[in-house]
Design an enzyme around this catalytic site. Structure first.
Site, PDB file in Angstrom:
ATOM      1  N   THR A 184      -4.721 -30.369 -88.337  1.00  0.00           N
ATOM      2  CA  THR A 184      -3.291 -30.126 -88.486  1.00  0.00           C
ATOM      3  C   THR A 184      -2.509 -31.413 -88.315  1.00  0.00           C
ATOM      4  OG1 THR A 184      -1.382 -29.018 -87.451  1.00  0.00           O
ATOM      5  CG2 THR A 184      -3.231 -29.507 -86.037  1.00  0.00           C
ATOM      6  N   ASP A 185      -1.308 -31.456 -88.887  1.00  0.00           N
ATOM      7  CA  ASP A 185      -0.443 -32.617 -88.671  1.00  0.00           C
ATOM      8  C   ASP A 185       0.140 -32.647 -87.267  1.00  0.00           C
ATOM      9  OD1 ASP A 185       1.352 -30.511 -88.934  1.00  0.00           O
ATOM     10  OD2 ASP A 185       2.539 -31.435 -90.519  1.00  0.00           O
ATOM     11  N   GLU A 186       0.004 -31.569 -86.510  1.00  0.00           N
ATOM     12  CA  GLU A 186       0.576 -31.525 -85.165  1.00  0.00           C
ATOM     13  C   GLU A 186      -0.131 -32.472 -84.193  1.00  0.00           C
ATOM     14  OE1 GLU A 186       1.861 -27.820 -83.483  1.00  0.00           O
ATOM     15  OE2 GLU A 186       1.786 -26.820 -85.432  1.00  0.00           O
TER      16      GLU A 186
ATOM     17  N   LYS B 285      -6.750 -29.559 -80.884  1.00  0.00           N
ATOM     18  CA  LYS B 285      -7.142 -29.952 -82.235  1.00  0.00           C
ATOM     19  C   LYS B 285      -7.388 -31.461 -82.311  1.00  0.00           C
ATOM     20  CE  LYS B 285      -7.519 -27.950 -85.534  1.00  0.00           C
ATOM     21  NZ  LYS B 285      -8.731 -27.323 -86.134  1.00  0.00           N
TER      22      LYS B 285
ATOM     23  N   TYR C 267      -2.186 -26.531 -77.960  1.00  0.00           N
ATOM     24  CA  TYR C 267      -2.821 -26.321 -79.261  1.00  0.00           C
ATOM     25  C   TYR C 267      -3.118 -27.642 -79.950  1.00  0.00           C
ATOM     26  CZ  TYR C 267      -2.908 -25.875 -84.326  1.00  0.00           C
ATOM     27  OH  TYR C 267      -3.217 -26.027 -85.661  1.00  0.00           O
TER      28      TYR C 267
END
Length: 356
Positions: free
Chosen positions: A134-136, A164, A160
């Site tokens: 994810t870009d997060e 990741k 989260y």
């Protein structure tokens, strides 16, 4: 013919990948999914009768089961999408995110490493382990002109995104230390059919239709880059089958929108497609609620590398994709949506013969 394991293949993005592979290629797919609350076999109904589709109800933390599946299915590619992915849930209970996203990825990497080293030279040359992230993991952006690139430093903000980020690092370490041919992709916010109703876009659609309040964090000024899930599925397959091991590819939709813009766009589409009985706008149901802790302000991806090197570009604009999405939820409100919301999908899957 490629033989592709897709972990998390009964989830939102994973099922889109599986539908793409079975519907648009000649490859065989084995889905590995634990069937947590977000895993839904109905997402796979369009391809479930194909002779190239197989399902295994398995936890990616179960090493023995992974070994069995690898030995039996003999994959050429692993596409790893299984993950806990809801930020609010990670704040309320981070432990499951650590277990699935970190321990689960480690367990899968070890199963893949053991299997990889059992292959002959030709099979090793073809094998790929594709980790979907994810870009997060990058945190957020300060200036309006900046973008996440493959070289952007990691700065995760939530349990989260931290979990990741950890799994991304493991995947890269298994490439460098053990020679496992891995690839990583980081994507922007996905939307589209079969999206679990806890997420912003389906939540707003269904709450609006039910006459409920439409909650928006703070002033709704958080900016996200929105990617139609079927565009993402095409990109993921392209990376898995044509990407260069050791490389990272960022996948974005070229669609930056403030959250409040997204909500108001949905309301306007519903005003057009399913007007309220009283003739008033769904936008009157919007309410602003307290912002969540550590909420990143802006995400935006530069996807030029995947476009330049693999020839991928999104087919959908936000305007075309969100219209398709709203219409899908209208068409499936009394079927798929109803069974998800009342929990019936969890009961139905118990008698379906989950291993094919």
């Amino acid at each position: 013919m490629n033989r592709i394991i897709v972990t998390g293949g009964a989830g939102f993005i994973g099922s889109a990948v599986v539908r793409h592979i079975v519907g648009e290629t000649d490859d065989a797919v084995c889905v590995i999914d634990k069937l947590t609350y977000a895993g839904n076999l109905e997402n796979l109904a369009p391809v479930s009768r194909s002779g190239r589709f197989r399902f295994e109800k398995t936890d990616i933390c179960d090493a023995a089961e992974l070994d069995r599946i690898f030995a039996d299915f003999r994959p050429t590619h692993i596409m790893h999408l299984a993950a806990e992915s809801h930020v609010d849930r990670s704040i309320d209970g981070p432990g499951e995110f650590i277990r699935t996203n970190i321990i689960g990825t480690y367990t899968l990497l070890e199963a893949a490493r053991k299997y990889f080293h059992s292959l002959d030279d030709a099979e090793k040359a073809a094998f790929r382990f594709h980790h979907i992230s994810t870009d997060e993991v990058y945190g957020d952006l300060e200036g309006p002109e900046d973008f996440f690139r493959e070289t952007t430093p990691y700065a995760p903000s939530s349990p989260y995104s931290a979990s990741k980020a950890s799994s991304d690092h493991l995947v890269r370490a298994w490439k460098r230390t053990f020679g496992l041919p891995t690839l990583v992709t980081n994507c922007s916010n996905n939307y589209g059919p079969y999206h679990f109703p806890e997420k912003l876009i389906p939540l707003v659609i269904l709450h609006a239709l039910d006459g409920k309040e439409l909650p928006v964090y703070g002033e709704g000024l958080q900016i996200r880059d929105w990617l139609y899930v079927e565009d993402h599925a095409r990109a993921l397959y392209l990376v898995a089958t044509r990407g260069v091991p050791g490389e990272t590819y960022n996948i974005g939709g070229h669609n930056e929108k403030k959250n409040i813009e997204v909500v108001k766009t949905i309301c306007a589409l519903l005003d057009e497609l399913r007007p309220r009985a009283d003739g008033r706008s769904y936008a009157e149901q919007i309410v602003h609620v307290k912002d969540r802790p550590g909420h990143d302000l802006r995400y935006a991806i530069d996807p030029s590398k995947i476009g330049r090197e693999l020839g991928w570009t999104p087919r959908e604009t936000f305007e075309s994709g969100i219209r398709k999405t709203v219409q899908w939820y209208l068409d499936h409100r009394d079927s798929w949506c109803a069974r998800v919301l009342n929990g019936a999908y969890k009961m139905e899957r118990l008698g379906t013969g989950e291993t094919k």
